[in-house]
Scaffold this active site. Structure first.
Site, short mmCIF file in Angstrom:
data_model
loop_
_atom_site.label_atom_id
_atom_site.label_comp_id
_atom_site.label_asym_id
_atom_site.label_seq_id
_atom_site.Cartn_x
_atom_site.Cartn_y
_atom_site.Cartn_z
N PHE A 133 -2.14 10.06 15.20
CA PHE A 133 -2.57 9.82 13.82
C PHE A 133 -1.86 8.57 13.31
CE2 PHE A 133 -2.39 9.81 9.26
CZ PHE A 133 -3.72 10.06 8.93
N ASP A 142 5.33 3.89 15.51
CA ASP A 142 4.85 4.28 14.19
C ASP A 142 5.77 5.38 13.67
OD1 ASP A 142 3.66 5.31 11.95
OD2 ASP A 142 1.64 5.39 12.77
N LYS A 173 5.59 5.79 3.79
CA LYS A 173 5.97 7.05 3.18
C LYS A 173 7.36 7.01 2.52
CE LYS A 173 2.51 9.82 5.38
NZ LYS A 173 1.96 9.90 6.72
C1 LIG Z 1 0.74 9.07 7.05
C2 LIG Z 1 0.77 8.31 8.31
C3 LIG Z 1 0.12 7.06 8.43
C4 LIG Z 1 -0.76 6.50 7.35
O1 LIG Z 1 -0.11 6.27 6.14
P1 LIG Z 1 -0.97 6.10 4.80
O2 LIG Z 1 0.05 5.67 3.79
O3 LIG Z 1 -1.57 7.44 4.50
O4 LIG Z 1 -1.99 5.07 5.07
C5 LIG Z 1 0.27 6.36 9.61
N1 LIG Z 1 0.99 6.85 10.62
C6 LIG Z 1 1.61 8.05 10.56
C7 LIG Z 1 2.41 8.53 11.73
C8 LIG Z 1 1.52 8.82 9.41
O5 LIG Z 1 2.11 10.01 9.35
#
Ligand SMILES: *Cc1c(COP(=O)(O)O)cnc(C)c1O
Length: 426
Positions: free
Chosen positions: A146, A233, A274
Site C-alpha cells: 500500500f 516507504d 502521516k
Molecule cells: C498512508 C500511506 C500512504 C499514503 O499516504 P496519504 O497521505 O494517504 O496519501 C503511503 N504509504 C503508506 C505505507 C501509507 O501507510
C-alpha cells in the site's frame, strides 16, 4: 440547520452520505474532540483511539506544542509558494535532515505525493546516474503493497478495489513477493534496467505483516550489489511507531541515540508522511543524499503547498515532541507489553489466532476467513466498549494507539479488548 449547530451522530452521518462521495466506509462513530490518546463523539462518549488516523497522530491528539507552533505560524505567514523563499523551510529542512541523517529533503504534503516524488527521483537517477536508456527503467515493488491512491501508485497495487476501472495503468513496475529475498535477487539478476526497490518495512495496510529478521538488511545489500536504490516507504512505520525512530534505521546518524537496534538499514530514499506532522496538518517528505537528490532541478517537480511555513513549523514541533517525550522508547516498551498480554489471552482463545507487530503497530488475526464480517462486528463492539479500531481486512484488526499512552492506559485498553473478544467466543 445552521452550519454551527451541534449535530447528532445520525445527522452528521446522513450529511456525509448525502453530500459526500462514498469513497470510504467509516465505522459509525462521529468524533468532535480529541486530546492525547482520547477522542469524544458528539454525544460526549469518550474513546481510546486505537487507529491514530492510520498512525498520523503518534504524538496524541491536539498536542499543545504542535498546535501552538501551527497557530503561531498561521498568524505570521501561511503560504508564499516556492516562487519565493520563506524563513521557515530551510530551518525545517536542516532540522529534519539532521534528525534522520540525510543530506537533503524534498517537501510535499501527502504520503501518496511523497511516494510519487520518490518514484520520479528514482527514475531520473536511473537515467542520469546509473545510465539506463530513457523510458526503460523498472522499479521493483511488493505484492500486497500500500503506497497511496494516485493513478501511478494503484498501477502497481494488487488490490482489485483500488484498481478496477481506473486503467490504463502506468508501466515500469515489477511485482515480487514481500519478504522473499530469492525473488528479489532473481529479479535483480534478470533485469538490468531495475532502478529501485520500493518497500514498506512492515506492510501496514496489508495487515501488519512483519518481514523475517534480516530481510531489510539483506534486501538493502542486494540493492547495493546491483546498484539499485533502496526506497523505504515509512509513511506508516516511521516516526517512532515501531519502537524506533524509523523501522529501517537502527543506529543511523539520526539524533535518536537511544535506539539500540540491529545494524542500520539506511535507505537511499526515505519516504515520510502521516506522523511527521503529528496529524495536525498534511506534511510529507522525501529524504536522500546529494548523489541522488541532486538530479532534481528547478521545474522538475513541485507543489504549491509543499514546504509552506506552517508545514515547516508544525513538522519541527512534531519531531521535537517525538524526541523530547521519548516516543520511540515508549512504543517499544508498551508494544512488548501489549503483545505479551494479548498472547496470554490468545493461548486459550477460540476467536483470535495470533497477534503480531512491532512497537505499537500491531494486529490481531481473527479465526475466520477474509470475507467474514467478524472483524467489523468486533470493531463495533470495541466502539461500544470505548475503544476505536478498524479492520484492515475481513479477519484482521490493526491496533495502533497514539504513542503518548501510559502503561496504565495500555493495560486498561488490553482489558477492554479482551473483554470484547470474549463476547465473540463461540
Ligand atoms: C498512508 C500511506 C500512504 C499514503 O499516504 P496519504 O497521505 O494517504 O496519501 C503511503 N504509504 C503508506 C505505507 C501509507 O501507510
Amino acid at each position: 440547520m445552521a452550519v454551527l449547530d451541534q449535530l447528532t451522530s445520525q445527522q452528521a452521518i446522513d450529511l456525509e452520505n448525502k453530500y459526500g462521495a462514498h469513497n470510504y466506509h467509516p465505522l459509525p462513530v462521529v468524533l468532535t474532540r480529541g486530546e492525547g490518546v482520547y477522542v469524544w463523539d458528539v454525544e460526549g462518549k469518550q474513546y481510546y483511539d486505537f487507529l491514530s488516523a492510520y498512525s498520523a497522530v503518534n504524538q496524541g491528539h491536539c498536542h499543545p506544542k504542535i498546535v501552538n507552533a501551527m497557530v503561531q505560524q498561521a498568524q505570521t505567514l501561511t503560504l508564499t509558494s516556492r516562487a519565493f523563499y520563506n524563513d521557515m523551510l530551510g530551518k525545517y529542512e536542516k532540522f529534519a535532515c539532521e534528525f534522520f541523517g540525510f543530506d537533503k529533503l524534498l517537501p510535499m504534503n501527502t504520503g501518496a505525493e511523497a511516494v510519487e516524488t520518490a518514484l520520479k527521483l528514482c527514475r531520473k537517477w536511473a537515467y542520469e546516474v546509473k545510465g539506463i536508456h530513457e523510458n526503460e527503467a523498472e522499479i521493483i515493488v511488493c505484492e500486497n503493497n500500500f503506497h497511496g491512491r494516485t493513478t501511478t501508485i494503484i498501477s502497481f497495487s494488487n488490490d482489485p478495489v483500488a484498481r478496477k476501472n481506473f486503467g490504463p495503468y502506468t508501466k515500469g513496475f515489477i511485482k515480487i513477493e514481500y519478504d522473499n529475498l530469492v525473488a528479489l535477487e532473481e529479479t535483480l539478476k534478470n533485469n538490468p534496467n531495475v532502478a529501485g526497490f520500493l518497500v514498506e518495512p512492515i506492510q501496514g495496510e496489508a495487515g501488519v505483516y512483519v518481514p523475517s529478521e534480516g530481510y531489510l538488511t539483506k534486501a538493502k545489500a542486494l540493492c547495493e550489489q546491483y546498484n539499485v536504490l533502496f526506497i523505504a516507504d515509512e509513511v506508516q512505520t516511521g516516526i517512532a511507531r515501531t519502537g524506533r525512530l524509523l523501522a529501517t534505521c537502527g543506529n543511523c546518524s539520526c539524533i535518536n541515540k537511544n535506539c539500540s537496534s540491529s545494524p542500520d538499514v539506511k535507505p537511499d530514499v526515505l519516504i515520510l508522511g502521516k506522523a511527521i506532522s503529528g496529524g495536525v496538518y498534511p506534511v510529507s517528505a522525501v529524504l536522500a543524499n546529494d548523489s541522488v537528490m541532486n538530479v532534481i532541478k528547478p521545474g522538475n517537480h513541485g507543489s504549491t503547498f509543499g514546504g509552506n511555513p506552517v508545514a515547516a513549523a508544525v513538522a519541527i514541533a512534531a519531531l521535537e515532541v517525538v524526541r523530547d517525550e521519548k516516543l520511540a522508547e515508549n512504543a517499544s516498551v508498551l508494544g512488548e507489553l501489549f503483545r505479551a498480554e494479548l498472547n496470554k489471552y490468545i493461548k486459550t482463545s477460540k476467536i483470535v489466532n495470533l497477534v503480531r507487530g512491532k512497537g505499537l503497530l500491531n494486529a490481531i488475526v481473527i479465526n475466520e476467513d477474509e470475507d467474514s464480517n467478524t472483524a467489523w462486528d468486533i470493531c463495533l463492539a470495541l466502539r461500544d466498549n470505548g475503544l476505536l479500531a478498524k479492520p484492515t481486512h475481513g479477519n484482521i484488526i490493526r491496533f495502533a494507539p497514539p504513542l503518548v499512552m501510559t502503561e496504565e492506559q495500555l493495560l486498561d485498553c488490553v482489558s477492554i479488548i479482551i473483554k470484547t473478544l470474549k463476547q465473540f467466543e463461540k
